[in-house]
Design a protein around this motif. Structure first.
Motif, mmCIF file in Angstrom:
data_model
loop_
_atom_site.group_PDB
_atom_site.id
_atom_site.type_symbol
_atom_site.label_atom_id
_atom_site.label_comp_id
_atom_site.label_asym_id
_atom_site.label_seq_id
_atom_site.Cartn_x
_atom_site.Cartn_y
_atom_site.Cartn_z
ATOM 1 N N ALA A 562 0.868 -1.180 0.000
ATOM 2 C CA ALA A 562 0.000 0.000 0.000
ATOM 3 C C ALA A 562 0.905 1.230 0.000
ATOM 4 O O ALA A 562 0.922 2.021 0.938
ATOM 5 C CB ALA A 562 -0.904 -0.007 1.225
ATOM 6 N N VAL A 563 1.697 1.346 -1.052
ATOM 7 C CA VAL A 563 2.711 2.409 -1.117
ATOM 8 C C VAL A 563 2.280 3.553 -2.042
ATOM 9 O O VAL A 563 3.111 4.281 -2.580
ATOM 10 C CB VAL A 563 4.076 1.831 -1.558
ATOM 11 N N GLY A 564 0.988 3.711 -2.199
ATOM 12 C CA GLY A 564 0.482 4.836 -2.976
ATOM 13 C C GLY A 564 0.175 4.490 -4.419
ATOM 14 O O GLY A 564 0.313 3.337 -4.844
ATOM 15 N N ASN A 565 -0.251 5.485 -5.159
ATOM 16 C CA ASN A 565 -0.622 5.319 -6.559
ATOM 17 C C ASN A 565 0.167 6.284 -7.435
ATOM 18 O O ASN A 565 0.720 7.266 -6.960
ATOM 19 C CB ASN A 565 -2.122 5.567 -6.750
ATOM 20 N N LYS A 566 0.173 6.004 -8.718
ATOM 21 C CA LYS A 566 0.779 6.898 -9.700
ATOM 22 C C LYS A 566 -0.181 7.040 -10.874
ATOM 23 O O LYS A 566 -1.018 6.168 -11.125
ATOM 24 C CB LYS A 566 2.122 6.346 -10.171
ATOM 25 N N PRO A 567 -0.121 8.160 -11.595
ATOM 26 C CA PRO A 567 -1.069 8.380 -12.694
ATOM 27 C C PRO A 567 -1.005 7.288 -13.752
ATOM 28 O O PRO A 567 0.076 6.786 -14.084
ATOM 29 C CB PRO A 567 -0.616 9.724 -13.278
ATOM 30 N N ASP A 568 -2.165 6.900 -14.262
ATOM 31 C CA ASP A 568 -2.225 6.006 -15.405
ATOM 32 C C ASP A 568 -1.704 6.764 -16.639
ATOM 33 O O ASP A 568 -2.166 7.866 -16.927
ATOM 34 C CB ASP A 568 -3.670 5.561 -15.646
ATOM 35 N N GLU A 569 -0.744 6.188 -17.321
ATOM 36 C CA GLU A 569 -0.093 6.889 -18.428
ATOM 37 C C GLU A 569 -0.445 6.306 -19.801
ATOM 38 O O GLU A 569 0.278 6.521 -20.776
ATOM 39 C CB GLU A 569 1.417 6.887 -18.213
ATOM 40 N N THR A 570 -1.562 5.594 -19.871
ATOM 41 C CA THR A 570 -1.962 4.987 -21.137
ATOM 42 C C THR A 570 -2.028 6.004 -22.265
ATOM 43 O O THR A 570 -1.632 5.725 -23.402
ATOM 44 C CB THR A 570 -3.345 4.307 -20.974
#
Length: 606
Positions: A562-570
């Motif tokens: 549970a170390v956070g999220n990052k933007p989806d770069e699709t």
């Protein structure tokens, strides 16, 4: 009974529904602003009485950055405009008179200064009357200045304003008596605590005695709340507190006096409000956050459309949290708050717009663009709308947040958005789509830990969706909100859980009230929370980490990340193109409040 007329003192009220005072931070240097006028205009159309939020009676008692003031005559003209707009909408106008300055305690002032504060309240009441208000409410609750005098754990004075119960109540009673003498022809309410919920604080037993004294001193009614700064979960109760936490306190006080009593704080739904009145627990239903989220909730009850009410979800993320940060009031379920007129504009030239992603940002963007007059289609690759809010509603005490998805779904239907589920739009497919504008709202993806792992760990989102690890000893890496909620989720299922967080504290950025309650529940579940933990290595089912230079070894059965999220770069390559606009987490990872507001604000630009 909700729509039966009643009175507070000699003030006739058309129904039993009252808008309770909340600070908005919409004032300018203490003066009424156009935004404040619009805010109350939107919310005064159906309730019987509007009590404008805590207005400071002197400069010492100003607490919030853009709090409304009633401390000098120059403010009367703006306050008169505010009273007029409330009256125009058929409600009676009240205003709360208050002092709050946590830098000081009761012992810090001389008797002459205390008596000067009494006069400040009286002069403020005179200004309220001159501005056209029908009622003033005296703020004696919530650990604010007058409440500090009442509380035996705070008031250390040894003169006539301290010591005994009679001494501790003297300041409040003098304020009430002086205000009544100053404005004998308008109604006066007192907001009091049913209980401070602090060790040695003002208790319900003392509150009952105090209520009787206030009645004898001339108050026309009582608005019953509870809690002080350290126990604010009892007057702005979040999701982790059961509904109607203060009703029994209102009932105890009502049973001891003959004047009207207003019930407050997380009172449930319309049927609960009706029952509170029928049971004789209170005479009026007080609504605060409920009218921030849905200004039309009272009209919907009157018209029999209770299924359309957008009940407050008690997240406190954009009302209370924003105000404490010095920001204007806002709301997760209503991003228009304090900006009502901005969202009334219609599109001059309707466009064909595609929204890619059915999470909160995408749903909000689609709904607000369609409401403005554009033709909107929403494409979601999954089988349901809602994105990460669906997961956020799974942990204990978080079910209410799931209502956000239902509210947004209704908006999509109301404004005619065409929704395509199970439709995966690729970058190549997007470029072939025939739309004037495309809004990309594909959200974020879980971040990964940059280290060698013994095996593929579980992601917190997968655990919350039901993929619970089979092992008994579970290690959760990451002490943010998601990590802690996942730990609670697992502990409730009989797992022995340890949380490792590299920072000095857990739950960074989480609203203090929510953090406090969550950590309390984790402690009760015996979850082991380790901070300042620097992970060194992981070999099979053993993890080595260091705390303050001391190496420790932890054995486990399963690991949850549970170390956070990052933007989806699709669709990252499309950034910068005027046809495409990125909103929500795929642009910048933030909270659901920011995602929904970001989505809604797109309608102001297109």
């Amino acid at each position: 009974m909700l729509f039966e007329p009643y009175k507070i003192g000699n003030l006739p009220l058309k129904n039993r529904l009252v808008m309770l005072p909340t600070v908005t931070n919409l004032a300018r240097d203490g003066f009424v602003s156009d935004r404040e006028i619009a805010y109350y205009d939107r919310r005064s159309r159906d309730v019987s009485l509007v009590i404008v939020g805590a207005s400071y009676v002197n400069k010492l008692g100003k607490f919030f950055v853009n709090q409304l003031g009633i401390d000098d005559d120059e403010k009367i003209a703006g306050l008169a405009r505010l009273a007029q707009v409330i009256h125009k909408n058929g409600a009676k106008a009240g205003i709360q008179l208050a002092m709050h300055n946590p830098k000081y305690n009761p012992v810090d002032f001389s008797k002459e200064q205390v008596r000067g504060f009494v006069e400040d309240f009286a002069r403020a009441a005179a200004r309220a009357k001159e501005a056209g208000f029908d009622l003033v409410e005296l703020h004696f609750a919530h650990g604010w200045f007058v409440n500090q005098f009442l509380s035996p754990d705070v008031n250390r004075r040894t003169d006539e304003y301290g010591g005994s119960f009679e001494g501790r109540t003297r300041f409040a009673l003098e304020i009430l008596q002086t205000v009544k003498a100053e404005v004998p022809d308008i109604a006066v309410l007192c907001r009091i605590n049913g209980d401070d919920f602090t060790p040695g604080g003002f208790s319900i037993e003392e509150s009952v005695k105090f209520a009787k004294m206030l009645e004898q001193s001339g108050t026309d009614g009582l608005n019953v709340s509870a809690g002080v700064g350290a126990t604010s979960e009892y007057h702005i109760s979040p999701m982790g507190i059961e509904d109607r936490p203060l009703v029994k306190y209102a009932g105890r006080i009502k049973g001891s006096v003959k004047i009207p009593v207003i019930a407050a704080d997380k009172l449930g739904e319309a049927s609960d409000w009706e029952k509170i009145l029928k049971d004789g627990t209170a005479d009026f239903i007080g609504i605060a956050r409920g009218l921030i989220g849905d200004p039309d909730c009272v009209a919907k009850i009157r018209e029999g459309r209770t299924e359309d009410i957008r009940y407050c979800i008690h997240c406190n993320q954009a009302c209370i949290a924003y105000i404490l940060k010095g920001m204007p009031v806002s709301c997760m379920i209503n991003p228009e708050v304090g900006r009502e007129s901005e969202f009334e504009v219609k599109a001059e030239k309707p466009l064909n717009i595609a929204v890619i992603g059915g999470g909160p940002a995408g749903m909000a963007a689609a709904a607000y663009l369609a409401r403005k007059g554009h033709r909107v289609e929403l494409f979601e690759k999954g089988e349901k709308l809602g994105g990460q809010i669906n997961v956020a509603s799974i942990p204990p005490c978080k079910k209410e947040i799931g209502r956000v998805v239902e509210y947004l779904k209704k908006d999509l239907e109301r404004y005619g958005v065409r929704v395509h589920l199970n439709t995966n739009i690729t970058p190549a497919g997007m470029e072939a789509m025939d739309f004037d504008r495309v809004i990309i709202a594909t959200g974020s993806v879980p971040a990964k830990l940059d280290m060698a792992m013994y095996a593929a760990p579980c992601q917190a989102v997968d655990v919350l969706e039901g993929h619970v690890p089979e092992g008994k000893n579970i290690l959760v890496i990451g002490g943010g909100l998601t990590g802690l909620e996942t730990a609670e989720f697992l502990a409730q299922r009989g797992k022995d859980v340890t949380v490792l967080e590299m920072q000095e504290d857990v739950a960074a950025g989480v609203f203090p009230m929510v953090k406090k309650l969550l950590l309390k529940r984790l402690k009760e579940l015996h979850v082991n929370v380790v901070t300042k933990a620097k992970i060194d290595r992981m070999v099979r089912k053993k993890l080595s980490y260091t705390v303050d230079g001391v190496e420790k070894l932890l054995e486990f059965d399963d690991v949850v990340l549970a170390v956070g999220n990052k933007p989806d770069e699709t669709f990252a390559k499309l950034k910068g193109h005027e046809k495409y606009t990125f909103v929500g987490d795929c642009n910048v990872v933030a909270t659901a409040v920011e995602a929904i507001r970001n989505g809604a604000e797109i309608s102001l630009k297109i």
